[in-house]
Scaffold this motif. Structure first.
Motif, PDB file in Angstrom:
ATOM      1  N   ASN A  97       0.875  -1.168   0.000  1.00 39.75           N
ATOM      2  CA  ASN A  97       0.000   0.000   0.000  1.00 39.75           C
ATOM      3  C   ASN A  97       0.911   1.216   0.000  1.00 39.75           C
ATOM      4  N   ILE A  98       0.846   2.013  -1.057  1.00 37.47           N
ATOM      5  CA  ILE A  98       1.689   3.196  -1.208  1.00 37.47           C
ATOM      6  C   ILE A  98       0.772   4.412  -1.205  1.00 37.47           C
ATOM      7  N   PHE A  99       1.029   5.353  -0.290  1.00 34.87           N
ATOM      8  CA  PHE A  99       0.165   6.515  -0.103  1.00 34.87           C
ATOM      9  C   PHE A  99       0.920   7.800  -0.409  1.00 34.87           C
ATOM     10  N   ASN A 100       0.164   8.843  -0.811  1.00 37.34           N
ATOM     11  CA  ASN A 100       0.742  10.167  -1.026  1.00 37.34           C
ATOM     12  C   ASN A 100      -0.343  11.217  -0.828  1.00 37.34           C
ATOM     13  N   GLY A 101       0.045  12.387  -0.352  1.00 37.30           N
ATOM     14  CA  GLY A 101      -0.886  13.486  -0.166  1.00 37.30           C
ATOM     15  C   GLY A 101      -0.577  14.264   1.100  1.00 37.30           C
ATOM     16  N   ARG A 102      -1.364  15.336   1.324  1.00 39.84           N
ATOM     17  CA  ARG A 102      -1.220  16.136   2.543  1.00 39.84           C
ATOM     18  C   ARG A 102      -1.682  15.338   3.756  1.00 39.84           C
ATOM     19  N   SER A 103      -1.158  15.667   4.906  1.00 39.34           N
ATOM     20  CA  SER A 103      -1.448  14.900   6.119  1.00 39.34           C
ATOM     21  C   SER A 103      -2.926  14.940   6.527  1.00 39.34           C
ATOM     22  N   GLY A 104      -3.669  15.961   6.161  1.00 41.47           N
ATOM     23  CA  GLY A 104      -5.067  16.054   6.555  1.00 41.47           C
ATOM     24  C   GLY A 104      -6.031  15.383   5.599  1.00 41.47           C
ATOM     25  N   GLN A 105      -5.529  14.769   4.548  1.00 37.05           N
ATOM     26  CA  GLN A 105      -6.394  14.145   3.547  1.00 37.05           C
ATOM     27  C   GLN A 105      -6.556  12.649   3.819  1.00 37.05           C
ATOM     28  N   LEU A 106      -7.560  12.037   3.199  1.00 38.29           N
ATOM     29  CA  LEU A 106      -7.905  10.649   3.468  1.00 38.29           C
ATOM     30  C   LEU A 106      -6.731   9.703   3.236  1.00 38.29           C
ATOM     31  N   PHE A 107      -6.065   9.778   2.078  1.00 40.25           N
ATOM     32  CA  PHE A 107      -4.922   8.910   1.806  1.00 40.25           C
ATOM     33  C   PHE A 107      -3.616   9.532   2.283  1.00 40.25           C
ATOM     34  N   GLY A 108      -3.544  10.845   2.269  1.00 34.87           N
ATOM     35  CA  GLY A 108      -2.332  11.546   2.677  1.00 34.87           C
ATOM     36  C   GLY A 108      -1.986  11.377   4.143  1.00 34.87           C
ATOM     37  N   GLN A 109      -2.973  11.052   4.985  1.00 40.79           N
ATOM     38  CA  GLN A 109      -2.690  10.859   6.405  1.00 40.79           C
ATOM     39  C   GLN A 109      -1.726   9.690   6.632  1.00 40.79           C
ATOM     40  N   TYR A 110      -1.591   8.807   5.635  1.00 40.11           N
ATOM     41  CA  TYR A 110      -0.683   7.666   5.731  1.00 40.11           C
ATOM     42  C   TYR A 110       0.569   7.857   4.878  1.00 40.11           C
ATOM     43  N   ASN A 111       0.862   9.098   4.483  1.00 37.34           N
ATOM     44  CA  ASN A 111       1.944   9.394   3.551  1.00 37.34           C
ATOM     45  C   ASN A 111       3.269   8.752   3.947  1.00 37.34           C
ATOM     46  N   ASP A 112       3.632   8.759   5.205  1.00 39.72           N
ATOM     47  CA  ASP A 112       4.891   8.181   5.664  1.00 39.72           C
ATOM     48  C   ASP A 112       4.708   6.776   6.218  1.00 39.72           C
ATOM     49  N   ARG A 113       3.601   6.123   5.889  1.00 38.52           N
ATOM     50  CA  ARG A 113       3.307   4.809   6.444  1.00 38.52           C
ATOM     51  C   ARG A 113       2.976   3.789   5.352  1.00 38.52           C
ATOM     52  N   ASP A 114       3.748   3.773   4.289  1.00 35.98           N
ATOM     53  CA  ASP A 114       3.560   2.763   3.254  1.00 35.98           C
ATOM     54  C   ASP A 114       3.784   1.381   3.872  1.00 35.98           C
ATOM     55  N   THR A 115       3.069   0.392   3.385  1.00 33.61           N
ATOM     56  CA  THR A 115       3.159  -0.948   3.967  1.00 33.61           C
ATOM     57  C   THR A 115       3.417  -1.996   2.900  1.00 33.61           C
ATOM     58  N   MET A 116       4.024  -3.096   3.330  1.00 32.10           N
ATOM     59  CA  MET A 116       4.203  -4.272   2.499  1.00 32.10           C
ATOM     60  C   MET A 116       3.795  -5.465   3.368  1.00 32.10           C
ATOM     61  N   TYR A 117       3.122  -6.441   2.785  1.00 29.67           N
ATOM     62  CA  TYR A 117       2.647  -7.564   3.588  1.00 29.67           C
ATOM     63  C   TYR A 117       2.756  -8.883   2.831  1.00 29.67           C
ATOM     64  N   LEU A 118       2.815  -9.938   3.586  1.00 32.64           N
ATOM     65  CA  LEU A 118       2.797 -11.303   3.082  1.00 32.64           C
ATOM     66  C   LEU A 118       1.662 -12.015   3.817  1.00 32.64           C
ATOM     67  N   GLU A 119       0.846 -12.730   3.083  1.00 32.81           N
ATOM     68  CA  GLU A 119      -0.356 -13.321   3.648  1.00 32.81           C
ATOM     69  C   GLU A 119      -0.421 -14.790   3.269  1.00 32.81           C
ATOM     70  N   VAL A 120      -0.764 -15.631   4.210  1.00 34.49           N
ATOM     71  CA  VAL A 120      -0.977 -17.051   3.951  1.00 34.49           C
ATOM     72  C   VAL A 120      -2.394 -17.381   4.371  1.00 34.49           C
ATOM     73  N   LYS A 121      -3.186 -17.955   3.448  1.00 34.13           N
ATOM     74  CA  LYS A 121      -4.580 -18.294   3.742  1.00 34.13           C
ATOM     75  C   LYS A 121      -4.768 -19.806   3.645  1.00 34.13           C
ATOM     76  N   LEU A 122      -5.499 -20.330   4.588  1.00 35.14           N
ATOM     77  CA  LEU A 122      -5.898 -21.724   4.567  1.00 35.14           C
ATOM     78  C   LEU A 122      -7.418 -21.759   4.579  1.00 35.14           C
ATOM     79  N   GLY A 123      -7.998 -22.287   3.525  1.00 34.06           N
ATOM     80  CA  GLY A 123      -9.458 -22.395   3.445  1.00 34.06           C
ATOM     81  C   GLY A 123      -9.901 -23.784   3.837  1.00 34.06           C
ATOM     82  N   PHE A 124     -11.044 -23.865   4.487  1.00 32.72           N
ATOM     83  CA  PHE A 124     -11.581 -25.174   4.849  1.00 32.72           C
ATOM     84  C   PHE A 124     -13.087 -25.120   4.916  1.00 32.72           C
TER      85      PHE A 124
END
Length: 124
Positions: A97-124
């Protein structure tokens, strides 16, 4: 809100959304309305556009995609994601998740908080 989903070239999904929020008036008794997540002043008209592009390979076992979101205050998010089905009930996913914008905006509030994730799902 208006959304359109369309497949092109048999397995490429393009999903577009247009979202718009209108306030009857910008102020009430001299006070501005606030955007809930950020407590920044809310515009009388807020617009968000989103586009998701997704496809599949290897008989639907590999599914790459990306989600673009843009707010009318020039804030945005890009979220690439890849899923791979290891077995019938095991799915491995990687995304960002890569964010950009001013700090008071919906996506911009996460401007310095880009994330990367790895997910493992087991369905049953």
């Amino acid at each position: 809100m208006l959304g359109v989903d369309k497949y092109f070239w048999t397995n490429w999904l393009f999903s577009f959304q247009f979202m718009q929020f209108w306030l009857e008036r910008e102020k009430e008794n001299g006070y501005h309305y606030l955007l809930g997540p950020t407590s920044d002043i809310l515009d009388q008209c807020e617009t968000i556009l989103s586009m998701r592009i997704k496809t599949d390979f290897i008989h639907e076992r590999l599914q790459p995609g990306v989600l673009f979101q843009w707010g009318d205050d020039n804030d945005w998010e890009i979220s690439p994601r890849v899923e791979y089905e290891l077995r019938d009930y095991w799915i491995l996913a990687w995304g960002m998740n890569i964010f950009n914008g001013r700090s008071g905006q919906l996506f911009g509030q996460y401007n310095d908080r880009d994330t990367m994730y790895l997910e493992v799902k087991l369905g049953f």
